[in-house]
Design a protein around this motif. Structure first.
Motif, PDB file in Angstrom:
ATOM      1  N   SER A   1       0.838  -1.194   0.000  1.00 33.96           N
ATOM      2  CA  SER A   1       0.000   0.000   0.000  1.00 33.96           C
ATOM      3  C   SER A   1       0.873   1.244   0.000  1.00 33.96           C
ATOM      4  CB  SER A   1      -0.915   0.025   1.228  1.00 33.96           C
ATOM      5  OG  SER A   1      -1.570   1.275   1.324  1.00 33.96           O
TER       6      SER A   1
ATOM      7  N   THR B   1      -3.255   1.624   4.079  1.00 36.79           N
ATOM      8  CA  THR B   1      -2.350   0.714   4.793  1.00 36.79           C
ATOM      9  C   THR B   1      -2.965   0.299   6.124  1.00 36.79           C
ATOM     10  OG1 THR B   1      -0.382   1.698   3.792  1.00 36.79           O
ATOM     11  CG2 THR B   1      -0.075   0.502   5.861  1.00 36.79           C
TER      12      THR B   1
ATOM     13  N   VAL C   1      -6.135  -1.984   5.529  1.00 31.94           N
ATOM     14  CA  VAL C   1      -5.838  -3.361   5.117  1.00 31.94           C
ATOM     15  C   VAL C   1      -5.208  -4.138   6.268  1.00 31.94           C
ATOM     16  CG1 VAL C   1      -4.435  -4.789   3.568  1.00 31.94           C
ATOM     17  CG2 VAL C   1      -5.648  -2.787   2.668  1.00 31.94           C
ATOM     18  N   ALA C   2      -4.256  -3.520   6.972  1.00 30.87           N
ATOM     19  CA  ALA C   2      -3.583  -4.217   8.074  1.00 30.87           C
ATOM     20  C   ALA C   2      -4.567  -4.641   9.148  1.00 30.87           C
ATOM     21  CB  ALA C   2      -2.503  -3.318   8.674  1.00 30.87           C
TER      22      ALA C   2
ATOM     23  N   LEU D   1      -0.700  -7.645   4.324  1.00 33.38           N
ATOM     24  CA  LEU D   1       0.123  -6.495   3.966  1.00 33.38           C
ATOM     25  C   LEU D   1       1.595  -6.886   3.984  1.00 33.38           C
ATOM     26  CD1 LEU D   1      -0.579  -3.497   3.302  1.00 33.38           C
ATOM     27  CD2 LEU D   1       0.192  -2.966   5.609  1.00 33.38           C
TER      28      LEU D   1
ATOM     29  N   ALA E   1       4.767  -1.209   2.643  1.00 34.46           N
ATOM     30  CA  ALA E   1       4.105   0.076   2.853  1.00 34.46           C
ATOM     31  C   ALA E   1       5.149   1.183   2.761  1.00 34.46           C
ATOM     32  CB  ALA E   1       3.413   0.117   4.214  1.00 34.46           C
TER      33      ALA E   1
END
Length: 253
Positions: free
Chosen positions: A21, A27, A30-31, A38, A41
């Protein structure tokens, strides 16, 4: 500017297991929502705290070689922040890149995230549903505000910005909401001539402090706020509303 995939036809994403991401808000989303997916980043992806993934450089100028080394099956980028040449190179190497548009409103941001999670993981996170409910309605306008995001030179939040909509939903109108630019660069004298009811000073991207209020805006009430609460979209929106309401109530007192 890159075309945004989340505004076009659905693109099958096929349950990505290694995501990079380039968008700090996404980020965090999603995490939290798809643990373990992930893989990379940017250096500016500061949440969730303790995130242990490969860092791939800045949000605007990522290191494409580092991204390729991660071997992602999905990279999430942004149409305003990321360069077309970087996205083109990733796609030329067979990487699926999902390009989001910079959201202008809270509902637009949440709809974009809902679309991504539905297409990629057939998922609608609980925090997303909660944020939709929290931010659905806007309070009647009560005060005007000025929102600087940088100084030397001064840069303020203008039209069609996420932060403007966040404050509007809390009953505060941005005095630069009708400006032709999204991030105007007025002089300090012009800013003071606007005489807003309140100056809202976030701690990012520029870290404003109590010295910046009385020094730069004499006689104007000001309040320091968490910049993440003002500009990030994702899980932080759930905590952002009560936190901003507390801060803004303090600033008005």
């Amino acid at each position: 500017m890159l075309p945004a995939d989340d505004l076009g036809e659905p693109v099958p994403l096929d349950q990505p297991r290694r995501v990079v991401s380039l968008v700090p808000s996404i980020t965090e989303a999603v995490a939290r929502s798809v643990p373990g997916s992930l893989a990379g980043a940017t250096d500016y992806c500061t949440h969730p705290a303790g995130l242990d993934v490969q860092r791939v450089g800045g949000s605007k100028y990522p290191d494409v070689d580092k991204i390729l080394d991660v071997k992602p099956d999905l990279v999430v980028a942004n149409s305003e922040e990321n360069r077309p040449e970087d996205v083109d190179r990733l796609r030329a190497n067979g990487i699926n890149v999902w390009v989001t548009e910079a959201p202008k409103t809270v509902p637009m941001a949440l709809e974009s995230l809902k679309r991504l999670f539905a297409l990629a993981w057939d998922l609608e996170p609980d925090w997303l549903t909660e944020a939709e409910e929290l931010w659905r309605d806007a309070k009647p306008a009560g005060l005007t505000a000025l929102i600087p995001v940088w100084r030397r030179p001064w840069v303020v939040v203008g039209r069609d910005t996420f932060a403007t909509d966040v404050l509007r939903r809390l009953g505060i109108e941005n005095v630069y909401a009708d400006h032709e630019e999204r991030y105007p660069r007025p002089t300090l004298a012009e800013l003071n001539e606007r005489r807003p009811d309140l100056v809202v000073l976030p701690d990012e991207p520029y870290e404003f402090t109590h010295d910046d209020g009385p020094e730069s805006f004499p006689g104007l009430p000001y309040v320091l706020v968490n910049g993440r609460h003002l500009t990030w979209y994702g899980p932080s929106l759930v905590e952002a509303k009560p936190a901003l309401e507390r801060a803004l109530d303090y600033g008005q007192g």
